[in-house]
Scaffold this motif. Structure first.
Motif, PDB file in Angstrom:
ATOM      1  N   GLU A  16       0.825  -1.200   0.000  1.00 45.85           N
ATOM      2  CA  GLU A  16       0.000   0.000   0.000  1.00 45.85           C
ATOM      3  C   GLU A  16       0.859   1.250   0.000  1.00 45.85           C
ATOM      4  OE1 GLU A  16      -3.435  -0.124   2.548  1.00 45.85           O
ATOM      5  OE2 GLU A  16      -4.043  -1.606   1.032  1.00 45.85           O
ATOM      6  N   ALA A  17       0.301   2.306  -0.540  1.00 46.01           N
ATOM      7  CA  ALA A  17       0.889   3.648  -0.458  1.00 46.01           C
ATOM      8  C   ALA A  17       2.330   3.710  -0.959  1.00 46.01           C
ATOM      9  CB  ALA A  17       0.805   4.163   0.985  1.00 46.01           C
ATOM     10  N   LEU A  18       2.540   3.259  -2.184  1.00 50.92           N
ATOM     11  CA  LEU A  18       3.858   3.390  -2.800  1.00 50.92           C
ATOM     12  C   LEU A  18       3.923   4.710  -3.565  1.00 50.92           C
ATOM     13  CD1 LEU A  18       4.481  -0.176  -4.274  1.00 50.92           C
ATOM     14  CD2 LEU A  18       5.695   0.891  -2.369  1.00 50.92           C
ATOM     15  N   ALA A  19       5.115   5.285  -3.617  1.00 49.09           N
ATOM     16  CA  ALA A  19       5.324   6.494  -4.415  1.00 49.09           C
ATOM     17  C   ALA A  19       6.271   6.163  -5.560  1.00 49.09           C
ATOM     18  CB  ALA A  19       5.898   7.603  -3.541  1.00 49.09           C
ATOM     19  N   ILE A  20       5.812   6.394  -6.785  1.00 49.12           N
ATOM     20  CA  ILE A  20       6.584   6.064  -7.980  1.00 49.12           C
ATOM     21  C   ILE A  20       6.797   7.343  -8.786  1.00 49.12           C
ATOM     22  CG2 ILE A  20       6.646   4.599 -10.040  1.00 49.12           C
ATOM     23  CD1 ILE A  20       6.360   3.050  -7.433  1.00 49.12           C
ATOM     24  N   LYS A  21       7.978   7.494  -9.326  1.00 53.40           N
ATOM     25  CA  LYS A  21       8.243   8.637 -10.198  1.00 53.40           C
ATOM     26  C   LYS A  21       8.932   8.166 -11.456  1.00 53.40           C
ATOM     27  CE  LYS A  21       8.639  11.359  -6.066  1.00 53.40           C
ATOM     28  NZ  LYS A  21       8.304  12.747  -5.818  1.00 53.40           N
ATOM     29  N   GLY A  22       8.549   8.728 -12.569  1.00 58.66           N
ATOM     30  CA  GLY A  22       9.180   8.303 -13.819  1.00 58.66           C
ATOM     31  C   GLY A  22       8.600   9.024 -15.016  1.00 58.66           C
ATOM     32  N   TRP A  23       8.825   8.428 -16.195  1.00 53.97           N
ATOM     33  CA  TRP A  23       8.377   9.027 -17.448  1.00 53.97           C
ATOM     34  C   TRP A  23       7.354   8.106 -18.101  1.00 53.97           C
ATOM     35  CZ3 TRP A  23      13.104   9.245 -15.315  1.00 53.97           C
ATOM     36  CH2 TRP A  23      13.667  10.512 -15.144  1.00 53.97           C
ATOM     37  N   THR A  55      -9.367   9.918 -10.269  1.00 52.24           N
ATOM     38  CA  THR A  55      -8.164   9.977  -9.434  1.00 52.24           C
ATOM     39  C   THR A  55      -7.697  11.423  -9.294  1.00 52.24           C
ATOM     40  OG1 THR A  55      -7.497   7.805 -10.216  1.00 52.24           O
ATOM     41  CG2 THR A  55      -5.794   9.141  -9.168  1.00 52.24           C
ATOM     42  N   PRO A  56      -7.467  11.882  -8.062  1.00 54.64           N
ATOM     43  CA  PRO A  56      -6.992  13.259  -7.884  1.00 54.64           C
ATOM     44  C   PRO A  56      -5.718  13.517  -8.675  1.00 54.64           C
ATOM     45  CG  PRO A  56      -7.541  12.254  -5.764  1.00 54.64           C
ATOM     46  CD  PRO A  56      -7.643  11.176  -6.781  1.00 54.64           C
ATOM     47  N   ALA A  68       6.029  12.489 -20.893  1.00 56.81           N
ATOM     48  CA  ALA A  68       5.821  13.350 -19.730  1.00 56.81           C
ATOM     49  C   ALA A  68       6.352  12.679 -18.476  1.00 56.81           C
ATOM     50  CB  ALA A  68       4.328  13.659 -19.570  1.00 56.81           C
ATOM     51  N   SER A  69       6.782  13.494 -17.514  1.00 54.53           N
ATOM     52  CA  SER A  69       7.226  12.938 -16.238  1.00 54.53           C
ATOM     53  C   SER A  69       6.084  13.044 -15.240  1.00 54.53           C
ATOM     54  CB  SER A  69       8.462  13.671 -15.737  1.00 54.53           C
ATOM     55  OG  SER A  69       8.258  15.069 -15.747  1.00 54.53           O
ATOM     56  N   ALA A  70       5.997  12.044 -14.366  1.00 53.19           N
ATOM     57  CA  ALA A  70       4.857  11.990 -13.454  1.00 53.19           C
ATOM     58  C   ALA A  70       5.263  11.400 -12.117  1.00 53.19           C
ATOM     59  CB  ALA A  70       3.732  11.154 -14.068  1.00 53.19           C
ATOM     60  N   ALA A  71       4.535  11.784 -11.084  1.00 54.28           N
ATOM     61  CA  ALA A  71       4.698  11.207  -9.751  1.00 54.28           C
ATOM     62  C   ALA A  71       3.362  10.576  -9.374  1.00 54.28           C
ATOM     63  CB  ALA A  71       5.082  12.284  -8.745  1.00 54.28           C
ATOM     64  N   VAL A  72       3.409   9.323  -8.975  1.00 53.69           N
ATOM     65  CA  VAL A  72       2.180   8.583  -8.708  1.00 53.69           C
ATOM     66  C   VAL A  72       2.241   7.981  -7.313  1.00 53.69           C
ATOM     67  CG1 VAL A  72       0.624   6.792  -9.551  1.00 53.69           C
ATOM     68  CG2 VAL A  72       2.175   7.917 -11.148  1.00 53.69           C
ATOM     69  N   GLU A  73       1.112   8.059  -6.616  1.00 51.16           N
ATOM     70  CA  GLU A  73       0.982   7.296  -5.381  1.00 51.16           C
ATOM     71  C   GLU A  73      -0.131   6.292  -5.583  1.00 51.16           C
ATOM     72  OE1 GLU A  73       0.383  10.121  -2.191  1.00 51.16           O
ATOM     73  OE2 GLU A  73       2.034  11.296  -3.047  1.00 51.16           O
ATOM     74  N   LEU A  88      -0.123  -0.923 -10.453  1.00 48.27           N
ATOM     75  CA  LEU A  88      -0.322   0.044  -9.367  1.00 48.27           C
ATOM     76  C   LEU A  88      -1.659   0.743  -9.561  1.00 48.27           C
ATOM     77  CD1 LEU A  88       1.591   1.226  -7.003  1.00 48.27           C
ATOM     78  CD2 LEU A  88       1.615   3.269  -8.428  1.00 48.27           C
ATOM     79  N   ARG A  89      -2.540   0.639  -8.569  1.00 48.38           N
ATOM     80  CA  ARG A  89      -3.805   1.376  -8.604  1.00 48.38           C
ATOM     81  C   ARG A  89      -3.554   2.755  -8.021  1.00 48.38           C
ATOM     82  NH1 ARG A  89      -7.897  -2.805  -8.527  1.00 48.38           N
ATOM     83  NH2 ARG A  89      -7.154  -4.160 -10.189  1.00 48.38           N
ATOM     84  N   ALA A  90      -3.600   3.749  -8.882  1.00 51.13           N
ATOM     85  CA  ALA A  90      -3.232   5.100  -8.440  1.00 51.13           C
ATOM     86  C   ALA A  90      -4.266   5.684  -7.498  1.00 51.13           C
ATOM     87  CB  ALA A  90      -3.065   6.007  -9.658  1.00 51.13           C
ATOM     88  N   THR A  91      -3.787   6.269  -6.419  1.00 52.56           N
ATOM     89  CA  THR A  91      -4.664   7.035  -5.524  1.00 52.56           C
ATOM     90  C   THR A  91      -4.437   8.528  -5.722  1.00 52.56           C
ATOM     91  OG1 THR A  91      -2.981   6.856  -3.792  1.00 52.56           O
ATOM     92  CG2 THR A  91      -4.774   5.253  -3.748  1.00 52.56           C
ATOM     93  N   HIS A  92      -3.322   8.853  -6.313  1.00 53.62           N
ATOM     94  CA  HIS A  92      -3.019  10.249  -6.617  1.00 53.62           C
ATOM     95  C   HIS A  92      -1.990  10.276  -7.736  1.00 53.62           C
ATOM     96  CE1 HIS A  92      -1.179  14.275  -6.208  1.00 53.62           C
ATOM     97  NE2 HIS A  92      -2.404  14.625  -5.851  1.00 53.62           N
ATOM     98  N   ILE A  93      -2.158  11.202  -8.651  1.00 56.90           N
ATOM     99  CA  ILE A  93      -1.187  11.318  -9.737  1.00 56.90           C
ATOM    100  C   ILE A  93      -0.889  12.781  -9.972  1.00 56.90           C
ATOM    101  CG2 ILE A  93      -2.957  11.307 -11.581  1.00 56.90           C
ATOM    102  CD1 ILE A  93      -0.809   9.567 -13.165  1.00 56.90           C
ATOM    103  N   GLU A  94       0.367  13.060 -10.325  1.00 51.02           N
ATOM    104  CA  GLU A  94       0.764  14.446 -10.523  1.00 51.02           C
ATOM    105  C   GLU A  94       1.652  14.547 -11.748  1.00 51.02           C
ATOM    106  OE1 GLU A  94       3.155  15.955  -7.327  1.00 51.02           O
ATOM    107  OE2 GLU A  94       3.735  17.704  -8.517  1.00 51.02           O
TER     108      GLU A  94
END
Length: 453
Positions: A16-23, A55-56, A68-73, A88-94
RNA sequence: UCCAGAGUAGCUCAAUGGUAGAGCAGCCGGCUGUUAACCGGCGGGUUGCAGGUUCGAGCCCUGCCUCUGGAGCCA
C-alpha cells in the motif's frame, strides 16, 4: 519516499501507499480510466498504472502523454490481466513535467541511426536504457575483477607529452594562440602536449613498483577513422604486471573476457534478453561458448600458414612480415576456428619499439585477441626489459632515447620482465551485447566531424 | 582518407520523366481491463543543398553536404 520500479516489480506481496516517479512510456485509455506505463530507467520493464478518471490529479489526462514525467501514489496489486504480474492502482497522480507534441520518441520502435541523432533522449528508449545500464554494471565488474586479484588502480594522466608509439594520431593540447608550433616552449606546459593515446608507459612505471596495476579511463585518438568500431574518445582498460611474461599476459586477457561474459550473464539477465531478442539472436549461445571454451592460441607464423593454405581468395596478400588484415582476422576467428583467437609472436618490424624481442631475434612477444564480429579487442605484449635491447629498438624505430629517459630508467633501476595489454571497453561492450556500432555503446560518441551534445 | 549505397511528412517507407502518397506518431471524438490497445475524423512536404538537361525532374546529369556499410589505422 520514492520506490524504484525495479524494486516494485520484484515485490513478493501487495503493498500500500507506494510512491513512484518516472516518465510515461505509453497510455491506453478506456472509458472512465486509463492504463499508464511508467518507466524510471531502473530496469527495462515498465510499471502499469491504473488511473481512474476520478483519481486526484488526473483532471487533465491529455497532459500525461508519452514522454511526460509523473509522480504517482498508489497501491500495488496483482494484475488481473496477463502481461504483467503487478500493477499500481493510483490514488493520486501528478504531472511533473509536460511534454511538447514535438517529442520525437514514439511508442513504436526506432532505428538506432535515428536515435543517434537524438543522443540526449535516446537513454529513454528500451534499447539504449538497457545498453547504458549494462555499461555501468560492467564498469563495476572491471574494477571488481582487478581489485579481487590485488591489482592497483592507477590514474594515468590524460594530458601527456609522451607518445605511445603505434597507438595512433594524437590530439594536440595547447593554450597558445596563432601558430602553435612556433614557440612550443612558451606553451602552458613548456612543451608540446597531447591527449593520451594510452596510459601504458606511465602504467609500466607503477607496475615496476606496485607489481600489478590497471588503468581504466578515457583515451583519445585523432585518427580519421570512420568505422563501426572506432571512436576518437573511448575508454580503455590497461593492466600491467611485473614479473610476468607473454604467457601470463594472454592468460589474464582470456580470463578477463570470460569473467566479463560471466558477469553479464549472471547480473544483467533481463537486459541481455533484450539484446538476444532484438539485436543478436546468437548472443546467448556466443556468451556460453566464450565462457566455457578455452580461446585458441596461434603464433603469427602459423596463422599465416593457415591463411595461405586455406584456399581462400583474399583481397589483401598474406605473407610473413605483413600485418594481418581485417579479412584475415575475420577468417581466423569466424570461419577457421569459430572461436576467439589469440595471435602472438609477431614480426618485430610491424610492432612498436617497446615490445620484447624473442630469442629468434625475428619476432616480438606481442599478442592480439580477436573475437568474432568485432576483430581485435585486446592488444598487448611483454615489454622489453633489457636496456641495451630497448635502446637498439628505439634506434631502429628512429626514436630519440632522450624523449623517453624516465621510461629507460625503469630498465636501469631494478628492471623486471613485465607485460600488459590494452582493451577497448566499448569493443568489449559490443561483444557482450551484439550491438554492432561503437557509437551506440558510448553515451555521446566523438567521431570525426561529430562532437555534438 | 578511399570504395559502395542512401537521403521524400516527426518516424518507417511508397511514388514508368507527367496532380507527392500510406502506415505509425500528433490533434479531436468514441470505447468498462488495455498490452507497440482498438474504431472514426483532422492537420501535416523548400522531395538534403546548388546548378544543369527537358514542354515537364522526387526520378536523368554535375558538384557539394549528411548518413549508413565496407576498407585502411587501431582498442
Amino acid at each position: 519516499m520514492r520506490t524504484l520500479i525495479k524494486h516494485v516489480l520484484a515485490s513478493t506481496e501487495p503493498k500500500e501507499a507506494l510512491a513512484i516517479k518516472g516518465w510515461v512510456r505509453t497510455r491506453r485509455d478506456s472509458k472512465g480510466f486509463s492504463f499508464l506505463e511508467l518507466n524510471d530507467g531502473s530496469c527495462l520493464a515498465n510499471l502499469q498504472i491504473v488511473v481512474d478518471a476520478t483519481t486526484p490529479g488526473f483532471e487533465n489526462p491529455a497532459t500525461l502523454t508519452t514522454g511526460a514525467s509523473a509522480a504517482v501514489e498508489g497501491n500495488l496489486v496483482a494484475s488481473p490481466a496477463s502481461g504483467q504480474k503487478w500493477e499500481l492502482r493510483a490514488t493520486h497522480i501528478e504531472l511533473v513535467g509536460a511534454v511538447d507534441p514535438t517529442y520525437p520518441l514514439q511508442k513504436k520502435g526506432h532505428t538506432p541511426e535515428f536515435l543517434r541523432t537524438i543522443a540526449h533522449l535516446r537513454p529513454r528508449s528500451n534499447l539504449f536504457g538497457t545498453i547504458f545500464r549494462l555499461r555501468s554494471r560492467l564498469a563495476y565488474a572491471v574494477h571488481q575483477f582487478f581489485q579481487d586479484r590485488d591489482f592497483v588502480y592507477v590514474h594515468t594522466p590524460i594530458i601527456t607529452a609522451s607518445d605511445c608509439e603505434g597507438a595512433g594520431e594524437m590530439f594536440r593540447v595547447t593554450a597558445l594562440k596563432g601558430n602553435i608550433d612556433e614557440k612550443p616552449q612558451t606553451d602552458f606546459f613548456g612543451k608540446r602536449t597531447y591527449l593520451t593515446v594510452s596510459g601504458q608507459l606511465e602504467g609500466e612505471t607503477f607496475a615496476c613498483a606496485l607489481s600489478n596495476i590497471y588503468t581504466f579511463g578515457p583515451t583519445f585518438r585523432a585518427e580519421n577513422s570512420n568505422t563501426t568500431r572506432h571512436a576518437a574518445e573511448f575508454w580503455m582498460i590497461e593492466p600491467e604486471m611485473a614479473f610476468c611474461d607473454l604467457q601470463g599476459d594472454m592468460d589474464l586477457g582470456e580470463e578477463f573476457i570470460k569473467a566479463m561474459a560471466r558477469y553479464a550473464q549472471e547480473h544483467c539477465t533481463e537486459d541481455l534478453s533484450l539484446f538476444a531478442k532484438f539485436v543478436d539472436k546468437d548472443l546467448p549461445e556466443r556468451l556460453k561458448f566464450v565462457i566455457e571454451r578455452p580461446f585458441v592460441r596461434v603464433p603469427y607464423t602459423d596463422a599465416v600458414k593457415i591463411l595461405c593454405g586455406s584456399g581462400r581468395k583474399f583481397e589483401f596478400p598474406v605473407k610473413y612480415g605483413l600485418n594481418l588484415q581485417s579479412e584475415h582476422e575475420r577468417f581466423l576467428t569466424e570461419e577457421h576456428f569459430k572461436s576467439p583467437v589469440t595471435v602472438f609472436n609477431y614480426p618485430r618490424e610491424i610492432k612498436p619499439f617497446y615490445m620484447r624481442l624473442n630469442d629468434d631475434h625475428k619476432t616480438v612477444a606481442a599478442m592480439d585477441m580477436l573475437v568474432p564480429g568485432i576483430g581485435e579487442v585486446v592488444g598487448g605484449a611483454q615489454r622489453e626489459e633489457r636496456l641495451d635491447q630497448l635502446l637498439e629498438n628505439m634506434r631502429s624505430h628512429k626514436l630519440n632515447p632522450e624523449d623517453y629517459s624516465w621510461y629507460l630508467d625503469l630498465r636501469r633501476f631494478g628492471t623486471v620482465p613485465h607485460a600488459g595489454f590494452g582493451l577497448g571497453f566499448e569493443r568489449l561492450l559490443m561483444f557482450l551485447t551484439g550491438v554492432s556500432n561503437i557509437r551506440d555503446v558510448i553515451p555521446f560518441a566523438r567521431t570525426p566531424g561529430n562532437a555534438d551534445f
